[in-house]
Write an enzyme that holds these catalytic residues in place. Structure first.
Site, mmCIF file in Angstrom:
data_model
loop_
_atom_site.group_PDB
_atom_site.id
_atom_site.type_symbol
_atom_site.label_atom_id
_atom_site.label_comp_id
_atom_site.label_asym_id
_atom_site.label_seq_id
_atom_site.Cartn_x
_atom_site.Cartn_y
_atom_site.Cartn_z
ATOM 1 N N LYS A 87 79.880 -36.160 -21.424
ATOM 2 C CA LYS A 87 80.707 -35.084 -20.832
ATOM 3 C C LYS A 87 80.360 -34.885 -19.356
ATOM 4 C CE LYS A 87 82.900 -33.297 -24.575
ATOM 5 N NZ LYS A 87 84.216 -33.734 -24.914
ATOM 6 N N LYS A 98 86.541 -43.387 -28.877
ATOM 7 C CA LYS A 98 87.229 -42.625 -29.928
ATOM 8 C C LYS A 98 88.482 -41.946 -29.365
ATOM 9 C CE LYS A 98 85.431 -38.006 -29.643
ATOM 10 N NZ LYS A 98 85.643 -36.794 -30.338
ATOM 11 N N LYS A 130 91.167 -35.409 -27.791
ATOM 12 C CA LYS A 130 92.193 -34.444 -27.351
ATOM 13 C C LYS A 130 92.319 -34.423 -25.844
ATOM 14 C CE LYS A 130 90.903 -30.988 -30.581
ATOM 15 N NZ LYS A 130 89.485 -30.866 -30.237
#
Ligand code: AQP
Length: 341
Positions: free
Chosen positions: A119, A203, A206
């Site tokens: 992140k 992966k 969203k």
């Protein structure tokens, strides 16, 4: 609580309202929630709105995503008469347990967490303390109800490991077995990872900047077909029994979940003997996905406008969840000596 269910283990899971729910969220987590509410007598399913603030802080979008995620739960088959459905921010006990659990988390292990490292590499992402302590908040979410089973995707495996570590440290310090060790759960052979359609092996997510890399439960038929047709693949196998490249692995991964087993087996055989034509596989997959997702999409659209019903569901669920959470926090306070008079 489902009085007809026989399994007494506690189930907890949630989803961050950070955007449109995608196929990975559904197949990796939500799909398992449904049979679990029949099998286990206490299932807690929540919307992790505090969690979303670690990376998403648009005050106008949050209410839209919260209501839509809730509508998605219900459209996928969550039954508020069988499972306890609530909002994370409706439980004041969660921030309290989160604060106390911070004393059982080490800075070094939080900094080494893979999702934290990923992140903070995202361009424009502020490295706030909430992001660093994300696994502590997630641990609080899970152990606040003394969960045994946690239906999640493979990407949450490390966070679960950290939850067990914090719970065990608490047990060790207090010389108790107050918290059980929660385990990841899937009805499949292992926890699931649905891959992005960009062929990178990452992966599906969203908040992927490119919406074409994910299939959202709300995508219409035309969009599904377009995304599958554009999915990045290689030029096809040239040697028999070649391993799957990430692009085709992503498509087979989805096909395994939405197509008839004999159809999947046939395409896998064609891949193994190098006769496969990706164009046909993509058409088949798009058709199967449309049939699979169509009924869910219709229900989400219908439910997300019924805000009175959504509010009623979380009000009822919040009440039950707070009761369980308070019992845990009372126990934790007592064991830590936060009880003076
Ligand atoms: N690609 C995936 N395959 C299988 N399971 C997945 N999950 C997420 N992506 C996949 C599972 O979905 C549940 C809810 O996830 P979340 O919203 O709480 O957080 P996340 O893992 O961070 O999901 P996203 O979609 O990648 O969101 P953003 O982009 O906002 O970070 C979890 O059980 C998760 O394992």
């Amino acid at each position: 609580m489902n009085q007809d269910a026989t399994n007494k283990e506690i189930v907890v899971s949630g989803i961050r309202p950070t955007g449109k729910v995608h196929l990975g969220n559904y197949l990796g987590a939500i799909k398992n929630f449904i049979p679990m509410q029949d099998e286990f007598d206490t299932c807690y399913y929540f919307i992790a709105d505090y969690h979303s603030l670690t990376t998403h802080n648009d005050a106008n979008e949050l209410p839209v995503h919260v209501k839509r995620s809730l509508a998605t739960y219900l459209a996928c088959g969550l039954n508020p008469d069988k499972a306890i459905v609530y909002l994370q921010s409706d439980l004041p006990q969660i921030p309290e347990l989160y604060l106390l659990l911070n004393m059982f988390a080490h800075k070094g292990e939080l900094e080494k967490c893979t999702t934290f490292k990923e992140k903070i590499r995202t361009p424009g992402q502020t490295v706030n303390a909430g992001l660093l302590t994300y696994p502590v908040l997630m641990a609080a979410d899970i152990i606040i109800h003394k969960a045994n089973k946690v239906p999640v995707g493979k990407d949450q495996q490390q966070h679960l490991e950290m939850t067990r570590t914090f719970a065990n440290r608490f047990n060790h310090l207090t010389e108790t077995t107050f918290f059980p060790e929660p385990q990841g759960f899937s009805y499949g052979e292992s926890l699931m990872k649905i891959l992005s359609l960009d062929g990178s092996g990452a992966k599906m997510s969203k908040s992927d900047a490119n919406e074409n890399n994910s299939i959202f439960l709300l995508d219409d038929d035309k969009t599904i077909t377009k995304k599958i047709k554009r999915a990045k693949t290689d030029t096809g196998p040239t040697e028999k029994n070649s391993p799957l490249t990430p692009g085709i692995e992503a498509l087979f991964g989805i096909m395994d979940c939405v197509s008839a087993p004999e159809i999947v087996a046939d395409y896998k055989k064609q891949y193994a003997d190098c006769t496969i034509k990706y164009g046909y596989l993509k058409l088949q997959l798009a058709e199967d996905l449309i049939n699979y997702l169509g009924p869910i999409r219709e229900k989400i659209i219908q439910l997300e406008n019924d805000t009175d019903y959504l509010a009623e569901v979380v009000e009822k669920g919040g009440e039950k969840a707070r009761e369980s959470a308070q019992k845990t926090v009372d126990g934790v306070r007592k064991l830590l000596g936060i009880q003076y008079f």
